[in-house]
Design a protein around this motif. Structure first.
Motif, PDB file in Angstrom:
ATOM      1  N   MET A  89     -34.242  42.488  21.716  1.00 11.61           N
ATOM      2  CA  MET A  89     -34.595  43.189  20.492  1.00 11.61           C
ATOM      3  C   MET A  89     -34.010  42.503  19.260  1.00 11.61           C
ATOM      4  SD  MET A  89     -34.019  47.171  19.354  1.00 11.61           S
ATOM      5  CE  MET A  89     -32.296  46.961  18.885  1.00 11.61           C
ATOM      6  N   ARG A  90     -32.711  42.248  19.276  1.00 18.12           N
ATOM      7  CA  ARG A  90     -32.074  41.677  18.088  1.00 18.12           C
ATOM      8  C   ARG A  90     -32.549  40.257  17.796  1.00 18.12           C
ATOM      9  NH1 ARG A  90     -25.776  40.449  18.339  1.00 18.12           N
ATOM     10  NH2 ARG A  90     -26.618  38.822  19.711  1.00 18.12           N
ATOM     11  N   ASN A  91     -32.635  39.426  18.829  1.00 16.35           N
ATOM     12  CA  ASN A  91     -32.918  38.012  18.611  1.00 16.35           C
ATOM     13  C   ASN A  91     -34.407  37.695  18.476  1.00 16.35           C
ATOM     14  OD1 ASN A  91     -30.201  37.669  18.857  1.00 16.35           O
ATOM     15  ND2 ASN A  91     -30.257  36.761  20.890  1.00 16.35           N
ATOM     16  N   GLN A  92     -35.280  38.566  18.965  1.00 11.49           N
ATOM     17  CA  GLN A  92     -36.705  38.242  18.921  1.00 11.49           C
ATOM     18  C   GLN A  92     -37.542  39.323  18.242  1.00 11.49           C
ATOM     19  OE1 GLN A  92     -38.395  36.767  22.579  1.00 11.49           O
ATOM     20  NE2 GLN A  92     -40.455  37.413  22.034  1.00 11.49           N
ATOM     21  N   LEU A  93     -37.495  40.544  18.767  1.00 12.32           N
ATOM     22  CA  LEU A  93     -38.416  41.566  18.283  1.00 12.32           C
ATOM     23  C   LEU A  93     -38.189  41.931  16.820  1.00 12.32           C
ATOM     24  CD1 LEU A  93     -38.541  43.970  21.362  1.00 12.32           C
ATOM     25  CD2 LEU A  93     -40.104  42.111  20.765  1.00 12.32           C
ATOM     26  N   LEU A  94     -36.943  42.149  16.432  1.00 12.57           N
ATOM     27  CA  LEU A  94     -36.673  42.532  15.050  1.00 12.57           C
ATOM     28  C   LEU A  94     -37.009  41.397  14.084  1.00 12.57           C
ATOM     29  CD1 LEU A  94     -33.347  44.567  15.332  1.00 12.57           C
ATOM     30  CD2 LEU A  94     -35.656  45.427  14.915  1.00 12.57           C
ATOM     31  N   ARG A  95     -36.716  40.189  14.507  1.00 12.10           N
ATOM     32  CA  ARG A  95     -37.033  39.040  13.657  1.00 12.10           C
ATOM     33  C   ARG A  95     -38.541  38.922  13.464  1.00 12.10           C
ATOM     34  NH1 ARG A  95     -39.219  34.323  14.142  1.00 12.10           N
ATOM     35  NH2 ARG A  95     -38.644  32.581  12.781  1.00 12.10           N
ATOM     36  N   ASP A  96     -39.300  39.013  14.569  1.00 15.92           N
ATOM     37  CA  ASP A  96     -40.755  38.910  14.475  1.00 15.92           C
ATOM     38  C   ASP A  96     -41.325  39.991  13.562  1.00 15.92           C
ATOM     39  OD1 ASP A  96     -40.647  36.802  16.195  1.00 15.92           O
ATOM     40  OD2 ASP A  96     -41.462  37.857  17.930  1.00 15.92           O
ATOM     41  N   SER A  97     -40.874  41.213  13.745  1.00 11.84           N
ATOM     42  CA  SER A  97     -41.397  42.318  12.939  1.00 11.84           C
ATOM     43  C   SER A  97     -41.090  42.128  11.462  1.00 11.84           C
ATOM     44  CB  SER A  97     -40.802  43.643  13.423  1.00 11.84           C
ATOM     45  OG  SER A  97     -41.229  43.923  14.724  1.00 11.84           O
ATOM     46  N   ASP A  98     -39.891  41.671  11.175  1.00  7.91           N
ATOM     47  CA  ASP A  98     -39.510  41.465   9.785  1.00  7.91           C
ATOM     48  C   ASP A  98     -40.347  40.364   9.140  1.00  7.91           C
ATOM     49  OD1 ASP A  98     -37.706  41.917   7.492  1.00  7.91           O
ATOM     50  OD2 ASP A  98     -36.981  39.891   7.940  1.00  7.91           O
ATOM     51  N   VAL A  99     -40.497  39.249   9.846  1.00  9.20           N
ATOM     52  CA  VAL A  99     -41.237  38.111   9.298  1.00  9.20           C
ATOM     53  C   VAL A  99     -42.698  38.478   9.049  1.00  9.20           C
ATOM     54  CG1 VAL A  99     -42.152  35.821   9.857  1.00  9.20           C
ATOM     55  CG2 VAL A  99     -39.734  36.327  10.247  1.00  9.20           C
ATOM     56  N   PHE A 100     -43.361  39.081  10.039  1.00  9.62           N
ATOM     57  CA  PHE A 100     -44.797  39.306   9.920  1.00  9.62           C
ATOM     58  C   PHE A 100     -45.132  40.508   9.043  1.00  9.62           C
ATOM     59  CE2 PHE A 100     -44.673  36.894  14.000  1.00  9.62           C
ATOM     60  CZ  PHE A 100     -45.332  35.770  13.512  1.00  9.62           C
ATOM     61  N   SER A 101     -44.283  41.531   9.035  1.00  7.54           N
ATOM     62  CA  SER A 101     -44.560  42.654   8.136  1.00  7.54           C
ATOM     63  C   SER A 101     -44.424  42.211   6.678  1.00  7.54           C
ATOM     64  CB  SER A 101     -43.616  43.824   8.435  1.00  7.54           C
ATOM     65  OG  SER A 101     -42.253  43.445   8.240  1.00  7.54           O
TER      66      SER A 101
END
Length: 275
Positions: free
Chosen positions: A153-165
């Motif tokens: 979650m911290r290293n991948q999912l949250l980063r992806d969501s932040d970047v693409f949103s």
């Protein structure tokens, strides 16, 4: 040049297949400016299959004892080159550490194959991983929750969501990723907090209709393999040519191609800095 053309294709392709990108793009297209995400629900309430499989692998490791080598050999005969069972064989041959079990379950390649790829791309053989370097308090689901939260979650999912949103102008909120909620959940016994099907979370929201409560859990499903086979077969074949590991799945092929792209971009950036 051909190399630059392929680089552009990879950039466009990697953006299009990302579920976070697609969802945020659609939300913005529909006029949504602020959205809620359920990220954290699976990590906090035990919603991933890993909450069963990782403790199961550890129990298997302990139960087999000196027979682990025999079991590993049988897996090789019965399962062949299936990537998941290859990683399980790796785990049975190791020390049985929690971190090792997690990486074997979540990993794309076996440790040996990952080392071969690293050496091929960098020219240096990486040192063996010390799986016992990190200790974890608790047992079973508690440890898996810690690993899923800190790594996936911290290293991948949250980063992806932040970047693409942000790329699509959507304000994404993640109410489950909340310190007060986590501290409150830490007081809940594991056998209650991590009940199957996220029962504790569902019970906390009585407004959820029955048809949704009893619906089978499923994630985003994209025809990645079909897209790669039909639209990018030549590019993928070129990206994987000459590497010391033959990919067995679409995601292994994708990982090698992305590693090729990252290496290429790094070399190009280094050359530009020198100029």
């Amino acid at each position: 040049s051909s190399r630059r053309r392929h680089t552009r294709y990879w950039r466009d392709w990697s953006s299009d297949v990302c579920s976070s990108d697609l969802v945020c793009r659609l939300a913005r297209k529909c006029g949504t400016k602020v959205a809620l995400s359920g990220q954290g629900g699976d990590e906090l309430f035990g919603g991933y299959p890993s909450f069963k499989t990782i403790p199961g692998w550890r129990s298997m490791h302990r139960a087999l004892g000196p027979l682990r080598g025999v079991a590993s050999g049988m897996l090789k005969v019965l399962a062949g080159e299936n990537p998941r069972y290859m990683r399980l064989r790796d785990f049975l041959q190791g020390g049985g550490n929690w971190l090792e079990a997690y990486h074997c379950r979540r990993g794309i390649f076996t440790e040996a194959d990952a080392a071969k790829l690293a050496e091929d791309f960098t020219g240096r053989r990486p040192a063996p991983i010390d799986w016992d370097a990190q200790d974890f308090e608790g047992e079973g689901a508690e440890v898996v929750a810690h690993l899923e939260t800190k790594k996936y979650m911290r290293n991948q999912l949250l980063r992806d969501s932040d970047v693409f949103s942000m790329a699509h102008g959507v304000e994404l909120r993640v109410p489950f990723v909340d310190r007060d909620l986590l501290e409150a959940l830490n007081e809940v016994p594991s056998d209650v907090r991590y009940r199957p099907h996220k029962d504790l979370l569902i019970a906390a929201v009585p407004e959820i209709p029955d048809w949704l409560k009893h619906n089978r859990k499923k994630g985003f499903a994209f025809p990645f393999e079909k897209w790669m086979r039909n639209g990018f077969a030549d590019i993928l074949r070129q990206a994987c040519a000459g590497v010391p590991v033959v990919p067995k799945t679409w995601y292994q092929t994708w990982a090698i191609a992305m590693l090729q792209l990252a290496t290429q971009q790094s070399l190009e950036a280094s050359s530009e800095r020198k100029v």
